[in-house]
Design an enzyme around this catalytic site. Structure first.
Site, short mmCIF file in Angstrom:
data_model
loop_
_atom_site.label_atom_id
_atom_site.label_comp_id
_atom_site.label_asym_id
_atom_site.label_seq_id
_atom_site.Cartn_x
_atom_site.Cartn_y
_atom_site.Cartn_z
N THR A 133 4.38 18.57 8.23
CA THR A 133 3.65 17.31 8.30
C THR A 133 2.38 17.43 9.13
O THR A 133 2.30 18.27 10.04
CB THR A 133 4.56 16.23 8.92
OG1 THR A 133 3.80 15.08 9.21
CG2 THR A 133 5.20 16.71 10.22
N LYS A 163 9.45 18.68 14.17
CA LYS A 163 8.80 19.39 13.05
C LYS A 163 7.91 20.52 13.60
O LYS A 163 7.84 21.60 13.03
CB LYS A 163 7.97 18.42 12.21
CG LYS A 163 8.77 17.44 11.37
CD LYS A 163 9.66 18.08 10.32
CE LYS A 163 8.87 18.70 9.19
NZ LYS A 163 9.77 19.17 8.10
P1 NAD Z 1 13.54 12.13 3.21
O1 NAD Z 1 14.06 11.63 4.51
O2 NAD Z 1 13.29 11.17 2.11
O3 NAD Z 1 14.54 13.24 2.62
C1 NAD Z 1 15.13 14.22 3.42
C2 NAD Z 1 16.26 14.83 2.62
O4 NAD Z 1 16.84 15.87 3.41
C3 NAD Z 1 17.38 13.85 2.27
O5 NAD Z 1 17.76 13.98 0.92
C4 NAD Z 1 18.51 14.28 3.19
O6 NAD Z 1 19.81 14.00 2.65
C5 NAD Z 1 18.25 15.76 3.32
N1 NAD Z 1 18.84 16.35 4.53
C6 NAD Z 1 18.77 15.87 5.80
N2 NAD Z 1 19.45 16.67 6.62
C7 NAD Z 1 19.94 17.69 5.87
C8 NAD Z 1 20.72 18.83 6.15
N3 NAD Z 1 21.16 19.09 7.39
N4 NAD Z 1 21.04 19.68 5.14
C9 NAD Z 1 20.62 19.41 3.87
N5 NAD Z 1 19.89 18.33 3.54
C10 NAD Z 1 19.55 17.48 4.53
O7 NAD Z 1 12.25 12.95 3.57
P2 NAD Z 1 10.90 13.16 2.72
O8 NAD Z 1 9.98 12.04 3.01
O9 NAD Z 1 11.27 13.47 1.33
O10 NAD Z 1 10.33 14.46 3.44
C11 NAD Z 1 10.70 15.76 2.99
C12 NAD Z 1 10.03 16.77 3.90
O11 NAD Z 1 8.62 16.59 3.85
C13 NAD Z 1 10.41 16.64 5.37
O12 NAD Z 1 10.53 17.92 5.92
C14 NAD Z 1 9.24 15.89 6.00
O13 NAD Z 1 9.10 16.23 7.35
C15 NAD Z 1 8.10 16.41 5.17
N6 NAD Z 1 6.94 15.50 5.03
C16 NAD Z 1 7.11 14.20 4.63
C17 NAD Z 1 5.98 13.39 4.44
C18 NAD Z 1 6.12 11.96 3.99
O14 NAD Z 1 5.11 11.24 3.97
N7 NAD Z 1 7.30 11.49 3.60
C19 NAD Z 1 4.71 13.91 4.66
C20 NAD Z 1 4.58 15.25 5.07
C21 NAD Z 1 5.70 16.04 5.22
O1 DAU Z 2 1.96 11.83 8.23
C1 DAU Z 2 3.08 12.32 7.54
C2 DAU Z 2 4.30 11.54 7.96
O2 DAU Z 2 4.19 10.27 7.33
C3 DAU Z 2 5.61 12.21 7.59
O3 DAU Z 2 5.72 13.41 8.30
C4 DAU Z 2 6.79 11.31 7.92
O4 DAU Z 2 7.99 11.91 7.49
C5 DAU Z 2 6.59 10.00 7.20
O5 DAU Z 2 7.63 9.10 7.53
C6 DAU Z 2 5.24 9.39 7.57
O6 DAU Z 2 5.23 8.97 8.96
P1 DAU Z 2 4.56 7.59 9.41
O7 DAU Z 2 5.15 7.18 10.69
O8 DAU Z 2 3.08 7.65 9.32
O9 DAU Z 2 5.08 6.67 8.18
P2 DAU Z 2 5.68 5.19 8.15
O10 DAU Z 2 5.75 4.79 6.71
O11 DAU Z 2 6.90 5.04 8.98
O12 DAU Z 2 4.52 4.34 8.83
C7 DAU Z 2 3.19 4.37 8.31
C8 DAU Z 2 2.34 3.53 9.23
O13 DAU Z 2 2.72 2.15 9.07
C9 DAU Z 2 2.52 3.83 10.70
O14 DAU Z 2 1.27 3.68 11.37
C10 DAU Z 2 3.50 2.79 11.19
C11 DAU Z 2 3.19 1.60 10.31
N1 DAU Z 2 4.33 0.70 9.99
C12 DAU Z 2 5.45 1.28 9.50
C13 DAU Z 2 6.54 0.50 9.17
C14 DAU Z 2 7.81 1.12 8.65
C15 DAU Z 2 4.20 -0.67 10.12
O15 DAU Z 2 3.14 -1.19 10.55
N2 DAU Z 2 5.27 -1.44 9.79
C16 DAU Z 2 6.44 -0.92 9.34
O16 DAU Z 2 7.40 -1.68 9.08
#
Ligand code: NAD
Ligand code: DAU
Length: 359
Positions: A133, A163
């Site tokens: 991330t 991370k």
């Molecule tokens: P998510 O929380 O939706 O999914 C995570 C998945 O990992 C789930 O299916 C969960 O069951 C599985 N998991 C958790 N612990 C586990 C374990 N011990 N063994 C096997 N599986 C396990 O997360 P996401 O948003 O899909 O993110 C996926 C990856 O991408 C993460 O590493 C996150 O840090 C990274 N990432 C996310 C974002 C974002 O915006 N969501 C952005 C950049 C990077």
């Molecule tokens: O930047 C990448 C990351 O983006 C990933 O690594 C994380 O796994 C992913 O969850 C995300 O993190 P953020 O904290 O940026 O995402 P989130 O959707 O939780 O929040 C986005 C922005 O919105 C943040 O500034 C917090 C704000 N927020 C979030 C929620 C859930 C609100 O204002 N209200 C809310 O209810």
């Protein structure tokens, strides 16, 4: 040929696994523990696809991972598995340490053992791709340049610190043992199957349910949004052509303040599914207590992956957010099944009495 994907029932992992067959005949072994964030319904369309093998289990389980590696002989491992929600990491950091740091360590150890036993072309071609991330780089001031791959690590939340630690372990396994690793650091994703604890899906779901749309603090925090399918195409490209040991930042050049995002979602819902009382959804916006240690701004400089690997996102923010809102409108059963789970308990814990003013 086979690849092993961890966390492939979560948001990004399931999109990656669903998109995989369009570009490859390789089998995907999908190892996921099915925490609250893992949802097998995401993978329903692969139910009768013999090239998708789902295994419920922990990526830190040495016996299981050793057995999967020995049985399936993957040519790559793509590591999505993680605890991913910043707010949850503030309420309870321990799971983040266990999964993101200790779990990744065990996975690396087992993959190192497996890779060490490969020979010739199989050994040379093997890759371990770690999905990380932009949050590891910390928070930017308004006029700071976007994060490049050489920015200092300055994580600010237990999530981003965990991370960052996992990224360091991945790096160390390359430098010390020669494990052929690739790391991607991506900005905020949005799109189908996004669990409605995160900003965009929470707003879509709450708006339709007539609930408050909770905006933390002043809503002027900036995130850099990328449609999830574009993140998946970047990962495929890095897996295919990335240079071993390198880090690639992935982003869509789409910096937006949170309040703008919420207004955009409201405007799309006004158009696609207007409120029955004819009022705009933005009336539901509610300012709530800010996230502790809230990072003010993230922005990704994606020039390295664009210039070295020729990757570009296919969606603009406008096209991606429209698709996303439409997907949630078209999939009410997915939403209601998620909401009928433990998610409700989480919402009351997080938002209990924090609403302080209506916009
Ligand atoms: P998510 O929380 O939706 O999914 C995570 C998945 O990992 C789930 O299916 C969960 O069951 C599985 N998991 C958790 N612990 C586990 C374990 N011990 N063994 C096997 N599986 C396990 O997360 P996401 O948003 O899909 O993110 C996926 C990856 O991408 C993460 O590493 C996150 O840090 C990274 N990432 C996310 C974002 C974002 O915006 N969501 C952005 C950049 C990077
Ligand atoms: O930047 C990448 C990351 O983006 C990933 O690594 C994380 O796994 C992913 O969850 C995300 O993190 P953020 O904290 O940026 O995402 P989130 O959707 O939780 O929040 C986005 C922005 O919105 C943040 O500034 C917090 C704000 N927020 C979030 C929620 C859930 C609100 O204002 N209200 C809310 O209810």
């Amino acid at each position: 040929m086979t690849i092993l994907v961890t966390g492939g029932a979560g948001f990004i992992g399931s999109n990656f696994v669903l998109d995989w067959p369009a570009g490859s005949t390789e089998t995907v072994v999908n190892l996921d523990k099915l925490t609250y964030a893992g949802n097998l319904e995401n993978l329903a369309s692969l139910a009768s696809n013999p090239s998708h093998i789902f295994v419920k289990g922990d990526f830190g389980d040495t016996a299981l991972v050793k057995q999967l590696l020995a049985t399936h002989q993957p040519r790559a491992v793509v590591n999505f598995a993680a605890e991913s929600h910043v707010d949850r990491s503030i309420h309870g950091p321990e799971d983040f340490i266990q999964t993101n740091i200790v779990g990744t360590f065990h996975l690396l150890e087992n993959v190192r053992g497996y890779w060490g036993g490969l020979e010739g072309d199989a050994k040379a071609a093997f890759r371990f791709l770690h999905v990380s991330t932009d949050e590891v780089y910390g928070s930017l001031a308004k006029t700071d340049p976007a994060f490049t791959e050489t920015n200092r690590y300055e994580p600010n939340s237990p999530y981003s610190a965990s991370k960052a630690a996992s990224d360091h372990l991945v790096r160390a396994y390359h430098h010390t043992y020669g494990l052929p690793v690739l790391t991607t650091n991506c900005s905020n994703n949005y799109g189908p199957f996004h669990f409605p604890e995160k900003l965009i899906p929470l707003m879509i779901v709450n708006a339709q349910a007539g609930k408050p749309l909770p905006v933390y603090g002043d809503g002027q925090q900036v995130r850099d949004w990328l449609y999830v399918k574009d993140h998946c195409s970047a990962i495929r490209r890095v897996l295919e052509a990335g240079a071993v040991g390198e880090v690639y930042n992935v982003g869509g050049w789409n910096e937006k303040p949170n309040l703008d995002i919420v207004h955009t979602v409201c405007a799309l819902l006004d158009e696609l599914k207007p409120r029955t009382d004819g009022k705009p959804y933005k009336e539901q916006i509610t300012y709530v207590t800010d996230r502790p240690g809230h990072d003010r701004r993230y922005a990704i400089d994606a020039r390295k992956i664009e210039q070295q690997l020729g990757w570009k996102p296919a969606e603009t923010f406008e096209s991606g957010i429209r698709k996303t809102v439409q997907w949630y409108l078209d999939n009410p059963a997915w939403v209601s099944n998620v909401l009928s789970g433990g998610y409700r308990d989480w919402v009351s814990k997080q938002y209990g009495n924090t609403a302080k003013a209506a916009a």
